[in-house]
Write an enzyme that holds these catalytic residues in place. Structure first.
Site, PDB file in Angstrom:
ATOM      1  N   SER A  55      18.663  59.357  97.701  1.00 56.35           N
ATOM      2  CA  SER A  55      19.847  58.963  98.478  1.00 56.35           C
ATOM      3  C   SER A  55      19.586  57.589  99.064  1.00 56.35           C
ATOM      4  O   SER A  55      18.437  57.154  99.152  1.00 56.35           O
ATOM      5  CB  SER A  55      20.070  59.939  99.625  1.00 56.35           C
ATOM      6  OG  SER A  55      19.084  59.747 100.619  1.00 56.35           O
ATOM      7  N   ASP A  56      20.622  56.903  99.494  1.00 59.58           N
ATOM      8  CA  ASP A  56      20.375  55.719 100.305  1.00 59.58           C
ATOM      9  C   ASP A  56      19.830  56.213 101.655  1.00 59.58           C
ATOM     10  O   ASP A  56      19.889  57.413 101.975  1.00 59.58           O
ATOM     11  CB  ASP A  56      21.642  54.866 100.462  1.00 59.58           C
ATOM     12  CG  ASP A  56      21.293  53.414 100.835  1.00 59.58           C
ATOM     13  OD1 ASP A  56      20.181  53.187 101.356  1.00 59.58           O
ATOM     14  OD2 ASP A  56      22.116  52.514 100.603  1.00 59.58           O
TER      15      ASP A  56
END
Ligand code: BGC
Length: 725
Positions: free
Chosen positions: A303-304
């Site tokens: 994920s970011d």
């Protein structure tokens, strides 16, 4: 496919055009170890791992070294965490660490993972090595302006070598978000507006970072980001959501991701944005249907930063547990820095909301990447070799060439450039004239090499000439930068009104005393990049005033721009004889600028983005559909009443010191069926007096069909070196 034949001053470009994108034949995930063997090793590991150890592999722990004051300043951006990083590793609670570049700490943590944990699974150390590590190369938007994928590949190969010398084995790049709104700060990190150029740059950067295959010594695994559509943020506001029709997603925003995946990129980063009302990091359609099924991605998704936790912030997930459930089931394998998986996955399995098979499926590609990288066998970097890699003079040489080749000459009235080295005196004026920090652009690393400012570059070029410098104006971000806060960079103090006035006066006097003025204007490095969107593209601060005052002296003025996005330079385009777009050219920037200004290198870059006349024109891009009225209608204007529709400078534009003539365009056939190919040839001649290289750009358009298509689409690019004889 591209092919060139060249003689000393004339060359024929032959371009093969294939209609309908056929997928690349490169394997999605290359490996030195046969697939079955990798699978068997993963199975064995999984069969021995506890649930907690598996969740550890799904967890990436942030290692920012923050003072209590900084932590307070960041509010709840980062999760509270009473456990030390070392203890997370020791307990098997981390598959990866990010945000540290300290080789001693990296080595220590890897030793803990390899010697003190039961499973002895090596850690991935992730860092944003976006355009260099010790040696800073031009920002990615500038690399795209070279239209030279080999250059981008070589630059990223050096970046990978330097990063891996300190133990970093994972970079969060390439960033391949197509961006058509120059207000968006992150336009600087990508390749601009065009899917074709974007795909070429994506592929090249993956090869540069990773080498021929995962596990190539001295390279790192890449992470293509931000999946997907992040550059469409409404109003150019960073992190804002976007509504993207599937046609646009597939035709415009996905091709660079596909190119990176086909080139074997090991990881993909899911974006922050809310895409069509579903956050990208909880978006099953994106991460399963598109990424896994359609694009055939076999690596793992990270994920970011905090994006799993922020599924709740979006008002999408109910609570942290729901965020973990939605992130994992949507297809995010690794939770970057939010500890949401670490704190919630176990109870989700215990309550039956998640099965062990779902956990195993998420862990599998992470272990696979680590195996393919050879990390189990070679977990440590060679500290003895580090310093010589980090200070290799070849790296700076490449950085200088890269910077030269990325600059775009926008204007050169009466061939003011190149300047003569016999000039008696030069004034290098502007708030960015002597900045070694700003010239590196965003995502520079704290321990980057000392960069060369424009002033230093000009002085080195003209050791016997009087070169003086004045700032002349002031530049400040109005609101503090998030990224500066994270890295503890203090904002500078703005000049008071009387100081501004005296700076301006000093600049005008310096211009009057000198034969020639080099005016260095643009944006601070932290004015583009993450959380650095602007509502206006005007030159920030009082730079426009400085520009007009210096031009009013009547001295020959060369405007050098240091910036990460197109700016409103419409006034300059009508009043300043020479304008050089230098972007943020990196460590050797000042030398490379001086090389171009004084004719030791030819400017050869071409714009990777359309350059609007004014902010109100954005989004501006060349590949727009036709309207019911041709835009070049001579009788009246209908699209805007106050400015022409056309950009100030179009995509692909860039002047050179030597002119090229294009002639004899020929097609091998005049019709082309879907999937077929034809040969296009053209004579290109260097008709000037100096050597140079030129980019041949080929665009196509559809005359009729079942759907409207853009007025032009770029399909083929070729860079040719043409010597003058
Ligand atoms: C950015 C990513 C970056 C990550 C890790 C995020 O805020 O959006 O591009 O890779 O931080 O530093």
């Amino acid at each position: 496919m591209l092919n060139t034949r060249s003689n000393r001053c004339r060359a024929i470009a032959i371009l093969f055009l294939t209609l309908a994108l056929s997928s690349s034949s490169a394997p999605a995930q290359d490996s030195s170890a046969p697939g079955q063997q990798v699978d068997a090793r993963v199975d064995t590991l999984l069969s021995r791992m506890s649930l907690q150890e598996k969740i550890g592999q799904l967890t990436q722990v942030g290692a920012l070294d923050l003072t209590p004051e900084q932590r307070k300043d960041l509010g709840d951006l980062l999760p509270e965490d009473p456990v030390s990083i070392e203890d997370h590793v020791r307990r098997g609670e981390a598959g990866s660490i990010l945000w540290t570049t300290n080789p001693v700490f990296i080595s220590k943590l890897q030793h803990v993972a390899m010697e003190e944990t039961r499973m002895k699974i090596p850690l991935l150390f992730g860092y944003d090595v976006i355009h260099g590590f010790r040696t800073i190369f031009p920002v990615p938007l500038a690399l795209a302006a070279s239209w030279d994928p080999d250059l981008a590949e070589n630059a990223q190969a050096v970046a990978a070598q330097e990063a891996s010398a300190v133990g970093i084995n994972w970079t969060f790049g390439p960033m391949v978000d197509i961006a058509r709104d120059a207000r968006w700060g992150r336009i600087v990190e990508g390749a601009g507006e065009d899917p074709f150029l974007g795909a070429a740059m994506a592929r090249a950067q993956v090869r540069g970072f990773q080498g021929q295959q995962l596990g190539t010594p001295g390279r790192v695994v890449g992470s293509v980001k931000h999946f997907a559509g992040y550059g469409v943020a409404e109003g150019g506001r960073d992190y804002d959501g976007a509504y993207i029709p599937e046609e646009h997603l597939r035709n415009i925003y996905l091709p660079p991701f596909k190119a990176a995946i086909d080139a074997g990129v090991g990881t993909v980063m899911s974006a922050y944005l809310d895409l069509n009302d579903v956050p990208a990091s909880g978006n099953r359609f994106l991460l399963r249907d598109v990424l896994r099924r359609d694009l055939g991605f076999k690596g793992f998704v990270v994920s970011d930063a905090m994006a799993v936790r922020d599924l709740q912030t979006h008002g999408f997930a109910r609570d942290p547990q729901d965020a973990a459930l939605r992130g994992l089931t949507a297809g995010v394998n690794m939770d970057m820095a939010s500890l949401t998986y670490l704190r919630n996955l176990e109870s989700l399995v215990q309550s039956g909301k998640l099965s062990m098979t779902q956990i195993d499926d998420a862990v599998r590609p992470i272990l696979e990447v680590k195996i393919r990288m050879g990390l189990f066998e070679h977990p440590y970097s060679d500290s003895a070799a580090a310093e010589s890699i980090l200070t290799d003079p070849e790296h700076r040489k490449l950085a200088r060439v890269a910077a030269q080749r990325t600059m775009v000459l926008l204007r050169n009235e009466n061939s003011l450039l190149p300047l003569k080295k016999t000039v008696a005196s030069v004034a290098v004026i502007g708030p960015l004239a002597d900045s070694e920090k700003e010239i590196q652009g965003s995502w520079g690393v704290e321990k980057a090499a000392q960069a060369v400012s424009v002033l230093e570059g000009v002085r080195a070029k003209l050791p016997h000439v009087r070169v003086e410098s004045v700032r002349g104006a002031d530049l400040q971000r109005k609101y503090p930068s998030l990224v500066d806060k994270v890295f503890g960079v203090k904002p500078t103090v703005p000049l008071a009104a009387d100081q501004l006035k005296s700076e301006l006066d000093r600049a005008v006097e310096a211009a009057r005393r000198s034969d020639t003025v080099v005016l260095v204007l643009g944006e601070l490095a932290n004015m583009s990049g993450e959380a650095a969107s602007r509502v206006s593209l005007d030159l920030p601060g009082n730079q426009q005033q400085l520009l007009e005052a210096v031009v009013a002296t009547g001295k020959p003025v060369v405007l050098v721009l240091l910036n990460g996005r197109p700016l409103n330079i419409s006034w300059a385009a009508g009043h300043v004889p020479a304008i050089l777009e230098a972007w943020y050219p990196g460590t050797e920037g000042g030398n490379a600028i001086a090389d171009i200004l004084f004719g030791d290198a030819n400017p050869e870059g071409k714009l990777p983005v359309s350059w609007p006349r004014t902010t109100g024109q954005v989004p501006t891009y060349y590949a727009h559909n036709l309207t019911h009225q041709p835009e070049d209608d001579k009788n009246f204007t209908s699209r805007y009443l106050d400015v022409p529709t056309s950009p100030l400078y179009p995509f692909g534009y860039g002047l050179s010191y030597t002119p090229f003539a294009f002639s004899k365009l020929q097609l091998s056939q005049t019709t082309l069926a879907p999937g077929g190919s034809l040969q296009v040839s053209i004579d290109v001649e260097n008709t000037g007096r100096s050597s140079g290289s030129e980019v041949v750009q080929l665009y196509i358009h559809q005359r009729a069909g079942s759907a409207s298509r853009p007025v032009r689409t770029s399909t083929c690019v070729i860079r040719m070196n043409l010597l003058f004889s």
